[in-house]
Design a protein around this motif. Structure first.
Motif, PDB file in Angstrom:
ATOM      1  N   HIS A  16      29.596  38.341  68.638  1.00  0.00           N
ATOM      2  CA  HIS A  16      27.886  37.947  68.604  1.00  0.00           C
ATOM      3  C   HIS A  16      27.426  38.169  67.557  1.00  0.00           C
ATOM      4  N   SER A  17      27.100  39.979  67.147  1.00  0.00           N
ATOM      5  CA  SER A  17      26.602  40.747  66.137  1.00  0.00           C
ATOM      6  C   SER A  17      26.722  39.611  65.292  1.00  0.00           C
ATOM      7  N   LEU A  18      27.215  38.985  64.469  1.00  0.00           N
ATOM      8  CA  LEU A  18      26.568  37.792  63.474  1.00  0.00           C
ATOM      9  C   LEU A  18      25.615  37.232  63.836  1.00  0.00           C
ATOM     10  N   GLN A  19      25.097  36.954  64.787  1.00  0.00           N
ATOM     11  CA  GLN A  19      23.551  36.285  64.823  1.00  0.00           C
ATOM     12  C   GLN A  19      22.107  36.591  64.188  1.00  0.00           C
ATOM     13  N   THR A  92      28.902  25.535  72.892  1.00  0.00           N
ATOM     14  CA  THR A  92      28.938  24.870  73.822  1.00  0.00           C
ATOM     15  C   THR A  92      28.602  23.459  73.851  1.00  0.00           C
ATOM     16  N   GLY A  93      28.921  23.143  72.567  1.00  0.00           N
ATOM     17  CA  GLY A  93      28.776  21.738  72.481  1.00  0.00           C
ATOM     18  C   GLY A  93      26.901  20.942  72.286  1.00  0.00           C
ATOM     19  N   HIS A  94      26.105  21.695  72.178  1.00  0.00           N
ATOM     20  CA  HIS A  94      24.133  21.864  71.558  1.00  0.00           C
ATOM     21  C   HIS A  94      24.386  22.932  71.113  1.00  0.00           C
ATOM     22  N   ILE A  95      23.426  22.158  69.710  1.00  0.00           N
ATOM     23  CA  ILE A  95      23.203  22.851  68.604  1.00  0.00           C
ATOM     24  C   ILE A  95      21.979  23.554  69.298  1.00  0.00           C
ATOM     25  N   ASP A  96      21.601  23.269  70.604  1.00  0.00           N
ATOM     26  CA  ASP A  96      20.389  24.505  70.484  1.00  0.00           C
ATOM     27  C   ASP A  96      20.466  25.372  71.134  1.00  0.00           C
ATOM     28  N   ALA A  97      21.812  25.870  71.631  1.00  0.00           N
ATOM     29  CA  ALA A  97      22.056  26.836  71.912  1.00  0.00           C
ATOM     30  C   ALA A  97      22.286  28.145  71.216  1.00  0.00           C
ATOM     31  N   SER A 100      24.228  28.843  68.265  1.00  0.00           N
ATOM     32  CA  SER A 100      25.165  28.048  67.329  1.00  0.00           C
ATOM     33  C   SER A 100      25.436  28.321  65.920  1.00  0.00           C
ATOM     34  N   ALA A 101      23.947  29.546  65.485  1.00  0.00           N
ATOM     35  CA  ALA A 101      23.828  30.375  64.610  1.00  0.00           C
ATOM     36  C   ALA A 101      25.095  30.879  64.505  1.00  0.00           C
ATOM     37  N   VAL A 102      25.667  31.635  65.487  1.00  0.00           N
ATOM     38  CA  VAL A 102      27.000  32.246  64.974  1.00  0.00           C
ATOM     39  C   VAL A 102      27.938  31.310  64.419  1.00  0.00           C
ATOM     40  N   VAL A 103      27.998  29.981  65.280  1.00  0.00           N
ATOM     41  CA  VAL A 103      29.156  29.057  65.045  1.00  0.00           C
ATOM     42  C   VAL A 103      29.263  28.548  64.342  1.00  0.00           C
ATOM     43  N   TYR A 105      27.856  29.568  61.669  1.00  0.00           N
ATOM     44  CA  TYR A 105      28.543  31.165  60.255  1.00  0.00           C
ATOM     45  C   TYR A 105      29.767  30.664  60.241  1.00  0.00           C
ATOM     46  N   VAL A 106      30.179  31.288  61.124  1.00  0.00           N
ATOM     47  CA  VAL A 106      31.971  30.937  61.217  1.00  0.00           C
ATOM     48  C   VAL A 106      32.348  30.021  60.866  1.00  0.00           C
ATOM     49  N   ILE A 107      31.813  28.649  60.569  1.00  0.00           N
ATOM     50  CA  ILE A 107      32.528  27.314  60.375  1.00  0.00           C
ATOM     51  C   ILE A 107      32.237  27.773  58.584  1.00  0.00           C
ATOM     52  N   ARG A 108      31.771  27.917  57.885  1.00  0.00           N
ATOM     53  CA  ARG A 108      31.353  28.317  56.820  1.00  0.00           C
ATOM     54  C   ARG A 108      31.862  29.236  56.113  1.00  0.00           C
ATOM     55  N   LEU A 109      32.336  30.220  57.169  1.00  0.00           N
ATOM     56  CA  LEU A 109      33.387  31.038  56.431  1.00  0.00           C
ATOM     57  C   LEU A 109      34.450  31.015  56.568  1.00  0.00           C
ATOM     58  N   CYS A 110      35.124  30.613  57.601  1.00  0.00           N
ATOM     59  CA  CYS A 110      36.389  29.798  57.480  1.00  0.00           C
ATOM     60  C   CYS A 110      37.082  28.341  56.736  1.00  0.00           C
ATOM     61  N   SER A 111      36.100  28.113  55.793  1.00  0.00           N
ATOM     62  CA  SER A 111      35.736  27.140  54.899  1.00  0.00           C
ATOM     63  C   SER A 111      35.708  27.316  53.616  1.00  0.00           C
ATOM     64  N   ARG A 112      34.811  28.482  53.716  1.00  0.00           N
ATOM     65  CA  ARG A 112      35.225  29.085  52.363  1.00  0.00           C
ATOM     66  C   ARG A 112      36.217  29.752  52.045  1.00  0.00           C
ATOM     67  N   VAL A 113      36.880  31.135  52.658  1.00  0.00           N
ATOM     68  CA  VAL A 113      37.891  31.624  52.810  1.00  0.00           C
ATOM     69  C   VAL A 113      39.711  30.147  52.807  1.00  0.00           C
TER      70      VAL A 113
END
Length: 113
Positions: A16-19, A92-97, A100-103, A105-113
């Protein structure tokens, strides 16, 4: 340093701190910093004394993250997988959640690694 930083964020619901974009930038900087460059001509040289009299040998030819992935991939892999698992649990399945910023970011991070 890279395994420690990744393990810190992957444990105890710290995702959650990655927000914070500042912490996202900090994690990116720690992971993707190239570090000191070791020329190919010095790549086979061994460090004989500790502390070394040749500090230029404390470098890597391909960057710090790649060096970690070659020599100790378990910690990096496990931390990335834990971050990904926590991200799946946050989604949660919603971009408004609020997460969403954390989700994203972590997807970008995983794909970069």
């Amino acid at each position: 340093r890279i395994p420690l930083v990744l393990a810190f964020f992957a444990r105890n619901d710290r995702i959650h701190s990655l927000q914070s974009t500042t912490l996202q930038e900090l994690l990116d900087s720690a992971l993707f910093e190239p570090g000191p460059f070791l020329p190919a001509s010095s790549a086979g040289a061994d460090i004989v004394n500790v502390p070394t009299t040749q500090p230029h040998l404390l470098a890597t030819t391909h960057g710090l993250l790649f060096n970690e992935l070659v020599h100790s991939p378990e910690v990096v892999r496990e931390s990335i997988l834990q971050l990904a698992q926590q991200t799946v649990n946050l989604d949660t399945g919603h971009i408004d959640a609020s997460t969403s910023a954390v989700v994203l970011y972590v997807i970008r991070l995983c794909s970069r690694v």
